[in-house]
Design a protein around this motif. Structure first.
Motif, PDB file in Angstrom:
ATOM      1  N   MET A   1       0.456   7.413  -8.436  1.00 55.72           N
ATOM      2  CA  MET A   1       0.862   6.066  -8.844  1.00 55.72           C
ATOM      3  C   MET A   1      -0.280   5.062  -8.782  1.00 55.72           C
ATOM      4  O   MET A   1      -0.395   4.173  -9.627  1.00 55.72           O
ATOM      5  CB  MET A   1       2.009   5.576  -7.943  1.00 55.72           C
ATOM      6  CG  MET A   1       3.285   6.375  -8.054  1.00 55.72           C
ATOM      7  SD  MET A   1       4.520   5.775  -6.882  1.00 55.72           S
ATOM      8  CE  MET A   1       5.772   7.050  -7.046  1.00 55.72           C
ATOM      9  N   GLN A   2      -1.096   5.156  -7.727  1.00 59.58           N
ATOM     10  CA  GLN A   2      -2.182   4.198  -7.558  1.00 59.58           C
ATOM     11  C   GLN A   2      -3.556   4.848  -7.729  1.00 59.58           C
ATOM     12  O   GLN A   2      -4.576   4.229  -7.426  1.00 59.58           O
ATOM     13  CB  GLN A   2      -2.087   3.545  -6.167  1.00 59.58           C
ATOM     14  CG  GLN A   2      -0.843   2.687  -5.985  1.00 59.58           C
ATOM     15  CD  GLN A   2      -0.814   1.999  -4.637  1.00 59.58           C
ATOM     16  OE1 GLN A   2      -1.245   2.538  -3.627  1.00 59.58           O
ATOM     17  NE2 GLN A   2      -0.293   0.778  -4.606  1.00 59.58           N
TER      18      GLN A   2
ATOM     19  N   SER B   1       7.346   8.095  -0.588  1.00 56.63           N
ATOM     20  CA  SER B   1       7.582   8.335  -2.021  1.00 56.63           C
ATOM     21  C   SER B   1       6.999   7.242  -2.892  1.00 56.63           C
ATOM     22  O   SER B   1       6.602   7.496  -4.034  1.00 56.63           O
ATOM     23  CB  SER B   1       9.082   8.456  -2.301  1.00 56.63           C
ATOM     24  OG  SER B   1       9.614   9.605  -1.691  1.00 56.63           O
ATOM     25  N   VAL B   2       7.002   6.026  -2.367  1.00 56.23           N
ATOM     26  CA  VAL B   2       6.535   4.869  -3.140  1.00 56.23           C
ATOM     27  C   VAL B   2       5.662   3.989  -2.246  1.00 56.23           C
ATOM     28  O   VAL B   2       5.723   4.083  -1.014  1.00 56.23           O
ATOM     29  CB  VAL B   2       7.727   4.039  -3.674  1.00 56.23           C
ATOM     30  CG1 VAL B   2       8.572   4.859  -4.635  1.00 56.23           C
ATOM     31  CG2 VAL B   2       8.577   3.509  -2.510  1.00 56.23           C
ATOM     32  N   PRO B   3       4.874   3.104  -2.830  1.00 56.14           N
ATOM     33  CA  PRO B   3       4.152   2.123  -2.014  1.00 56.14           C
ATOM     34  C   PRO B   3       5.141   1.208  -1.301  1.00 56.14           C
ATOM     35  O   PRO B   3       5.955   0.550  -1.943  1.00 56.14           O
ATOM     36  CB  PRO B   3       3.323   1.349  -3.040  1.00 56.14           C
ATOM     37  CG  PRO B   3       3.216   2.267  -4.222  1.00 56.14           C
ATOM     38  CD  PRO B   3       4.504   3.014  -4.260  1.00 56.14           C
TER      39      PRO B   3
ATOM     40  N   THR C   1     -10.066   6.290   1.605  1.00 60.35           N
ATOM     41  CA  THR C   1     -10.159   7.716   1.268  1.00 60.35           C
ATOM     42  C   THR C   1      -8.832   8.300   0.801  1.00 60.35           C
ATOM     43  O   THR C   1      -8.741   8.883  -0.283  1.00 60.35           O
ATOM     44  CB  THR C   1     -10.672   8.525   2.472  1.00 60.35           C
ATOM     45  OG1 THR C   1     -11.964   8.050   2.835  1.00 60.35           O
ATOM     46  CG2 THR C   1     -10.751  10.000   2.117  1.00 60.35           C
ATOM     47  N   TYR C   2      -7.798   8.155   1.626  1.00 56.75           N
ATOM     48  CA  TYR C   2      -6.540   8.828   1.304  1.00 56.75           C
ATOM     49  C   TYR C   2      -5.822   8.209   0.111  1.00 56.75           C
ATOM     50  O   TYR C   2      -5.157   8.909  -0.649  1.00 56.75           O
ATOM     51  CB  TYR C   2      -5.621   8.852   2.529  1.00 56.75           C
ATOM     52  CG  TYR C   2      -5.977   9.954   3.510  1.00 56.75           C
ATOM     53  CD1 TYR C   2      -6.220  11.247   3.069  1.00 56.75           C
ATOM     54  CD2 TYR C   2      -6.074   9.698   4.868  1.00 56.75           C
ATOM     55  CE1 TYR C   2      -6.541  12.267   3.964  1.00 56.75           C
ATOM     56  CE2 TYR C   2      -6.392  10.705   5.772  1.00 56.75           C
ATOM     57  CZ  TYR C   2      -6.631  11.984   5.303  1.00 56.75           C
ATOM     58  OH  TYR C   2      -6.951  12.995   6.195  1.00 56.75           O
ATOM     59  N   GLN C   3      -5.939   6.921  -0.062  1.00 60.35           N
ATOM     60  CA  GLN C   3      -5.265   6.282  -1.195  1.00 60.35           C
ATOM     61  C   GLN C   3      -6.088   6.370  -2.477  1.00 60.35           C
ATOM     62  O   GLN C   3      -5.539   6.512  -3.565  1.00 60.35           O
ATOM     63  CB  GLN C   3      -4.977   4.820  -0.880  1.00 60.35           C
ATOM     64  CG  GLN C   3      -3.966   4.599   0.227  1.00 60.35           C
ATOM     65  CD  GLN C   3      -3.498   3.165   0.311  1.00 60.35           C
ATOM     66  OE1 GLN C   3      -2.869   2.633  -0.600  1.00 60.35           O
ATOM     67  NE2 GLN C   3      -3.804   2.507   1.423  1.00 60.35           N
TER      68      GLN C   3
ATOM     69  N   GLN D   1       0.825  -1.208   0.000  1.00 56.24           N
ATOM     70  CA  GLN D   1       0.000   0.000   0.000  1.00 56.24           C
ATOM     71  C   GLN D   1       0.865   1.266   0.000  1.00 56.24           C
ATOM     72  O   GLN D   1       2.036   1.237   0.401  1.00 56.24           O
ATOM     73  CB  GLN D   1      -0.922   0.010   1.223  1.00 56.24           C
ATOM     74  CG  GLN D   1      -1.882  -1.167   1.272  1.00 56.24           C
ATOM     75  CD  GLN D   1      -2.839  -1.072   2.445  1.00 56.24           C
ATOM     76  OE1 GLN D   1      -3.611  -0.135   2.567  1.00 56.24           O
ATOM     77  NE2 GLN D   1      -2.799  -2.068   3.317  1.00 56.24           N
ATOM     78  N   HIS D   2       0.242   2.364  -0.431  1.00 54.93           N
ATOM     79  CA  HIS D   2       0.931   3.660  -0.501  1.00 54.93           C
ATOM     80  C   HIS D   2       0.317   4.605   0.521  1.00 54.93           C
ATOM     81  O   HIS D   2      -0.780   5.119   0.324  1.00 54.93           O
ATOM     82  CB  HIS D   2       0.810   4.249  -1.905  1.00 54.93           C
ATOM     83  CG  HIS D   2       1.752   5.391  -2.158  1.00 54.93           C
ATOM     84  ND1 HIS D   2       1.984   5.891  -3.419  1.00 54.93           N
ATOM     85  CD2 HIS D   2       2.530   6.131  -1.315  1.00 54.93           C
ATOM     86  CE1 HIS D   2       2.863   6.881  -3.344  1.00 54.93           C
ATOM     87  NE2 HIS D   2       3.186   7.049  -2.068  1.00 54.93           N
TER      88      HIS D   2
END
Length: 520
Positions: free
Chosen positions: A428-429, A165-167, A318-320, A159-160
């Protein structure tokens, strides 16, 4: 430490004697004289029980320390003042930031220890202890595998979380820290670790050279009754590891550090999260650092107490996969994947002319909420609401429907173009929010994590305020320590810190030369 350091030792003895008289806490050390340069030597303490290592606290850091020490053959005791083991860790979301996991490789995510260090430095506003950061980040991959060997089961995807910076976030299948604590407790029991609940630390016991050799406790202690319990002395031949967490529920103490964090602000912490153990470490000279750096969780809801159901929903959904809007305008007002400090501060600005909160709304659709395990519970208790259309969602919160629809359309254009032109959120996601049903929640931060605690070195030894040298026999790990996260902790780094530093403290403690102690 040697007794030939008479000025410093004398000062310590005076401080301890004065603190004991003022607070009625009893003797903090075995020397009865105020003048440490006296030729009198204290009588040897006789203990009710003796162990190699005593761990105070049973969360991520404490249980990791206990299991690691027991793996080395040490005789280990874990004590916790509460009626159940696990502390805040059992109600934690069970998410661990890991640099270089197999799941990242499988997903094609390029990551490194140095990148994770950079992310944490950025979130911490450069206030972090860089050497401790490196130690934690470097230990995440191996420690995640170590947890899996003992029975922790990670979800099959990475998960991110905000600020990374990255998942790189792994999460237990339960979406709860219980998925880590329960296997560690089982492992500890199998390895012969002794565990006492309702056992409260009262003070440290030190020898003539001021080495910590044990603890005074109250057994059969009831948390709601501060004076309850029967006294006992527990000896530690190699050392005491403090894994006592933070002080998020200690309103008086936290308000001394941050006056704005009044009783009106809820906390995600369990009732026992206070400063008692921290104060005991300070009384024997531990150096407190960053105590005023107290984190607010930006994913909480005012519609429920404590950690609740909204926290996991907002973190995973929500946030992702969604957006957050001001109900007055229907528009976004911050980067939903910024670090926790930035998000919490942005949300706290949403107030009316009288300074009262105007709760923002976070929402996503069914696709975005598919990994939110608390969705059903949140809906059952009316914390999370469902709407079939954006118009219905707007009506639920009195949001201008045309503005809300325009914001969603703009977001979809950003996703198509691969750039968030409003707030620079990583995409990214991200995916387009094109159809319902929609799931939403009101948001307002809660006191969540204390970045401050006692200062330690890379061997997890607690450092003295005056000499900056280790207090012999005293170690600390997890949220009880300060300096690692600086001004703000990134999400999923509490588990990482707790597990890595708990194991680190145990390795150092078991390597110490055992001292001779006597039973009563």
């Amino acid at each position: 430490m040697s007794n030939n350091q008479s000025p410093l030792a004398s000062r310590r003895a005076l401080l301890k004697q004065g603190a004991a008289l003022a607070a009625g806490m009893g003797t903090m050390m075995l020397t009865p004289a105020a003048n440490a340069s006296s030729s009198c030597k204290p009588a040897a303490t006789k203990f009710d029980e003796i162990f190699d290592v005593i761990v105070v606290g049973s969360g991520f850091a404490g249980m990791s320390a206990a299991v690691q020490a027991a793996e080395s053959g040490a005789k280990v005791l874990v004590i916790d003042k509460m009626p159940v083991f696990g502390g805040n860790s059992t109600i934690n979301g069970g998410a661990m930031a890991v640099a270089g996991s197999p799941l990242q490789a499988k997903a094609g995510v390029k990551d490194s220890v140095s990148l994770m260090v950079q992310d944490m430095l950025k979130s911490g506003r450069g206030m972090n202890d860089v050497e401790m950061l490196k130690l934690v980040c470097d230990g995440t991959s191996e420690s995640a595998q170590w947890l899996a060997q003992y029975g922790t089961v990670w979800k099959p995807f990475v998960q991110h979380f905000g600020g990374h910076s990255v998942p790189r976030v792994l999460q237990t299948k339960e979406s709860s820290g219980a998925g880590i604590i329960r296997p560690l407790i089982a492992a500890a029991e199998k390895l012969g670790v002794t565990m006492y609940k309702q056992t409260k630390l009262e003070s440290f016991i030190q020898d003539a050279d001021e080495r910590v050799v044990g603890v005074e406790v109250k057994r059969n202690h009831f948390f709601q009754k501060s004076r309850s319990g029967t006294p006992a002395k527990l000896g530690a031949r190699k050392g005491v590891i403090m894994a006592t967490g933070g002080f998020g529920r200690d309103i008086d103490f936290r308000q001394m550090q941050q006056p704005r964090l009044t009783s009106e602000l809820d906390s995600t912490n369990h009732p026992g999260a206070n400063a008692d153990a921290l104060k005991q470490m300070m009384l024997i000279g531990a150096n407190p650092i960053h105590l005023d750096q107290i984190q607010l969780g930006p994913w909480s809801s005012p519609d429920e107490k404590g950690f609740g159901t909204a926290s996991q929903f907002n973190t995973a959904a929500t946030y992702q996969n969604g957006i957050v809007v001001d109900v007055r305008t229907g528009e976004r007002f911050f980067n939903e994947l910024a670090d926790r400090k930035a998000r919490a501060e942005a949300i706290m600005t949403r107030r009316d002319d009288q300074g009262k909160p105007v709760y923002p709304i976070g929402f996503t659709n069914a696709k975005g909420a598919k990994n939110a395990q608390t969705l059903a519970w949140g809906m059952k208790y009316d914390v999370i609401k469902k709407a079939d259309t954006l118009e219905e969602l707007a009506a639920q919160y009195d949001i201008p429907a045309d503005k809300l629809k325009a914001q969603v359309a703009q977001w979809n254009q950003f996703v198509k173009g691969g750039e968030d032109k409003q707030f620079g959120r990583p995409l990214m996601q991200a995916f387009e929010l094109t159809e319902g049903p929609w799931y939403s929640v009101r948001m307002w931060p809660k006191v969540h994590y204390c970045m401050g605690g006692v200062r330690v070195n890379t061997h997890s030894q607690v450092l003295h305020l005056v000499s900056d040298k280790p207090i012999e026999g005293l170690f600390a790990a997890g949220e009880a320590t300060g300096g690692i996260h600086g001004a703000s902790r990134l999400g999923a780094c509490a588990v990482a810190e707790g597990v890595v530093t708990g194991r680190n403290a145990a390795r150092t403690a078991v390597s110490e030369k055992a001292i001779d102690l006597k039973l009563a």
